[in-house]
Design an enzyme around this catalytic site. Structure first.
Site, mmCIF file in Angstrom:
data_model
loop_
_atom_site.group_PDB
_atom_site.id
_atom_site.type_symbol
_atom_site.label_atom_id
_atom_site.label_comp_id
_atom_site.label_asym_id
_atom_site.label_seq_id
_atom_site.Cartn_x
_atom_site.Cartn_y
_atom_site.Cartn_z
ATOM 1 N N TYR A 1 0.855 -1.193 0.000
ATOM 2 C CA TYR A 1 0.000 0.000 0.000
ATOM 3 C C TYR A 1 0.884 1.233 0.000
ATOM 4 O O TYR A 1 1.839 1.314 0.783
ATOM 5 C CB TYR A 1 -0.903 0.030 1.247
ATOM 6 N N GLU B 1 -0.537 4.771 -0.528
ATOM 7 C CA GLU B 1 -1.379 5.948 -0.802
ATOM 8 C C GLU B 1 -0.574 7.214 -0.579
ATOM 9 O O GLU B 1 0.198 7.320 0.382
ATOM 10 C CB GLU B 1 -2.616 5.928 0.100
ATOM 11 N N ASP C 1 -6.691 13.185 -24.915
ATOM 12 C CA ASP C 1 -6.560 11.791 -24.474
ATOM 13 C C ASP C 1 -5.815 11.058 -25.588
ATOM 14 O O ASP C 1 -6.396 10.710 -26.614
ATOM 15 C CB ASP C 1 -7.965 11.218 -24.265
ATOM 16 N N THR D 1 -3.472 5.894 -21.780
ATOM 17 C CA THR D 1 -3.241 4.574 -21.211
ATOM 18 C C THR D 1 -1.777 4.250 -21.492
ATOM 19 O O THR D 1 -1.126 4.942 -22.285
ATOM 20 C CB THR D 1 -4.127 3.488 -21.869
ATOM 21 N N LYS E 1 -1.228 0.552 -24.962
ATOM 22 C CA LYS E 1 -1.585 0.412 -26.385
ATOM 23 C C LYS E 1 -0.299 0.551 -27.212
ATOM 24 O O LYS E 1 0.584 -0.276 -27.065
ATOM 25 C CB LYS E 1 -2.664 1.448 -26.735
ATOM 26 N N ARG F 1 -1.091 -2.653 -18.424
ATOM 27 C CA ARG F 1 -2.388 -1.971 -18.461
ATOM 28 C C ARG F 1 -2.417 -0.896 -17.390
ATOM 29 O O ARG F 1 -2.132 -1.168 -16.230
ATOM 30 C CB ARG F 1 -3.533 -2.941 -18.176
HETATM 31 N N1 DSN Z 1 -11.280 0.083 -25.270
HETATM 32 C C1 DSN Z 1 -10.215 0.811 -25.898
HETATM 33 C C2 DSN Z 1 -10.150 0.562 -27.363
HETATM 34 O O1 DSN Z 1 -10.271 -0.588 -27.750
HETATM 35 O O2 DSN Z 1 -9.968 1.476 -28.141
HETATM 36 C C3 DSN Z 1 -10.271 2.230 -25.598
HETATM 37 O O3 DSN Z 1 -10.225 2.403 -24.233
#
Ligand code: DSN
Length: 435
Positions: free
Chosen positions: A51, A53, A200, A226, A229, A235
Site C-alpha cells: 500500500y 497511498e 486523451d 493509457t 496500447k 495496463r
Molecule cells: N477500449 C479501448 C479501445 O479498444 O480502443 C479504448 O479504451
C-alpha cells in the site's frame, strides 16, 4: 514447473490457453499490444503487496521507500519520454485518468465538447451510458460525411460548434480515428471560447513519444493516456502536463487561500479523489516500459507500426474496400463493410474462426447498432511487435479478404486458419506461461 501449475491447475490452464491463443493467431485489435517479459516480471512482483497511498516522499503508509523509488523512476522516465514537466503515473486505467480530469476541471452539469463515439471517439468523452455523459452535459463534434474531407474532422465545424455551445472543456482523442490532430487549431478554438483543452492520447501515445505524430504537449492544458496500447506497457493510465506556464494557473484552495498548481489539483483528483492505493507493481512495470520506450529500438518499432498500417490500408483499397478517410496516418484503419454486404459483427465472428482477432466498430454515420456495426477496426501495433513487416501485412489483408468473401465456407476458413498459424510460427511470441 511453475508453482501455479501445481497449486491452481485450473487457472494455470486458462493462462496456458490464453498464451497459445496469443501465440497462434493474428492480433489486430488496435488498442492491444504484447509487452516484454521484463514488463510482465515487474507486474508479477512483490510490489503487488504494498500500500502506498500518497506520492513519493509523502505517503500514508510506512515501508514505502522502494515504492517511492519505483514511482520516481516511472515519473522521471515518462517526463523524459514526452518532454513534459509533470506526470501522475497512478491512474489504474485511462478511464480513471480521464475521470480525474473531469473531477478537476468540471462541475456536474458543466458542458464539454468531445468527439462523437460513433465517429471514432471514446466512451469516456461523453457517451450517455458513461459517467462523462451522465454527470456532465456532453456536446459532440464529428467527422465529415462526404467531400474531400470525408471521414476527417473539419476544424471550422469544431469552431462553429464550440462557439454555439460555449464548453468549459474541449476534449481531443479517439479510439477509432485514423488521422492525426491539429492541436494548434484546437487550442485556438479553446482560447477563443475560454475552454480547457484536454487530449486523451491513449491510442497514439507510442507514436507521439517516438515523434512520429504531432505532440499535444505544448497545446493541451492536460493530457491523459493509457500505457498499454502503442506505448506497449502494462495496463494502466497516466496524466501529464506539458509546460510550466500552464501549470502555474491554478485554483485558490478554500482553506489556505493558496493558489494551487494544476499538477497538485490533478494529483489530488487521482488520490484521494478517484482512487485509493496505487498499484505499485503496475507502476514499476510502467517504469520498465518507459525505459524500453526511450531506446532507439522503440522508435524503429513505431516507424514499422506506421509502415505496416499503411501497407494494410493500401491492400484493402486495392481489393475494393472502403477505408474510412481513405487511409491512415497512424496505427489503425477502419474498414466500412457496407459495400461488401457484411456487418461488423458477422465479419468479427468469421475472422475469429480463422484465429484473426479484430473488433467490430461503428463507422461514421452508421445505421447499425453498436452491437452489430458496419465496420471493423484493424491495428498494426501487436503484430508489428512480433516482427511482421509490410509484406506480411499485405498477406494479412489478403487472408482477411478471403474470409470476408466466404464467411460461411468452413473449408476456406480452415485453410486460412492454417496459413495464419504458419505465419505466427515464423514470428514466435511467448515461450512461457508466467513470467
Ligand atoms: N477500449 C479501448 C479501445 O479498444 O480502443 C479504448 O479504451
Amino acid at each position: 514447473m511453475s508453482e501455479l501449475q501445481t497449486t491452481d491447475p485450473a487457472i494455470f490452464g486458462v493462462l496456458q490457453r490464453e498464451v497459445e491463443r496469443q501465440n497462434d493467431g493474428f492480433e489486430l485489435i488496435a488498442s492491444e499490444n504484447f509487452v516484454s517479459r521484463s514488463v510482465m516480471e515487474a507486474t508479477g512482483s512483490a510490489l503487488t503487496n504494498k500500500y502506498a497511498e500518497g506520492l513519493p516522499g509523502k505517503r500514508y503508509y510506512g515501508g514505502c521507500q522502494f515504492a517511492d523509488e519505483a514511482e520516481d523512476l516511472a515519473r522521471d522516465r515518462a517526463k523524459e519520454l514526452f518532454s513534459c514537466d509533470w506526470v501522475n503515473v497512478q491512474p489504474h486505467s485511462g478511464a480513471s485518468a480521464n475521470a480525474a480530469v473531469y473531477l478537476t476541471l468540471m462541475k456536474p452539469g458543466d458542458t464539454f465538447l468531445g468527439l462523437d463515439l460513433s465517429h471514432g471517439g471514446h466512451l469516456t468523452h461523453g457517451s450517455p451510458v458513461n459517467f462523462s455523459g451522465i454527470l456532465y452535459k456532453a456536446e459532440y463534434y464529428g467527422v465529415e460525411e462526404s467531400g474531400p474531407n470525408a471521414g476527417r474532422i473539419d476544424m471550422d465545424r469544431v469552431r462553429d460548434k464550440a462557439l454555439a455551445v460555449q464548453p468549459k472543456m474541449i476534449s481531443i482523442g479517439a479510439s477509432a480515428y485514423p488521422r492525426d490532430f491539429d492541436y494548434g487549431a484546437f487550442r485556438s478554438i479553446a482560447d477563443e471560447v475560454g475552454a480547457f483543452l484536454w487530449m486523451d492520447m491513449a491510442h497514439t501515445a507510442g507514436l507521439i513519444a517516438a515523434g512520429l505524430l504531432n505532440s499535444p504537449m505544448d497545446h493541451a492544458h492536460v493530457v491523459t493516456t493509457t500505457t498499454h496500447k502503442t506505448l506497449r506497457g502494462p495496463r494502466g493510465g497516466m496524466i501529464l502536463i506539458g509546460s510550466d506556464s500552464e501549470n502555474t494557473v491554478g485554483k485558490v484552495a478554500p482553506k489556505s487561500g493558496r493558489v494551487k498548481m494544476w499538477s497538485e489539483l490533478f494529483d489530488s483528483a487521482v488520490f484521494p479523489g478517484m482512487q485509493g492505493g496505487p498499484l505499485m507493481h503496475v507502476i514499476a512495470a510502467k517504469a520498465v516500459s518507459f525505459l524500453e520506450a526511450l531506446s532507439p529500438d522503440f522508435k524503429s518499432y513505431q516507424h514499422a507500426v506506421l509502415e505496416n498500417a499503411k501497407a494494410m490500408a493500401d491492400s484493402f483499397v486495392e481489393k475494393g474496400y472502403d477505408i474510412v478517410s481513405g487511409g491512415t496516418d497512424n496505427h489503425l484503419i477502419l474498414v466500412d463493410l457496407r459495400n461488401k454486404g457484411l456487418t461488423g459483427k458477422d465479419a468479427e465472428i468469421a475472422l475469429g474462426k480463422a484465429e484473426i482477432t479484430v473488433n467490430k466498430n461503428m463507422v461514421p454515420f452508421d445505421t447499425q447498432s453498436p452491437f452489430v456495426t458496419s465496420g471493423i477496426r484493424l491495428g498494426s501495433p501487436a503484430m508489428t511487435t512480433r516482427g511482421l513487416g509490410p509484406g506480411e501485412f499485405n498477406v494479412i489483408a489478403t487472408l482477411i479478404d478471403k474470409v470476408l468473401m466466404n464467411p460461411n465456407n468452413e473449408d476456406i476458413i480452415s485453410q486460412v486458419r492454417s496459413e495464419v498459424k504458419a505465419i505466427c510460427r515464423k514470428f514466435p511470441l511467448y515461450d512461457f506461461v508466467t513470467a
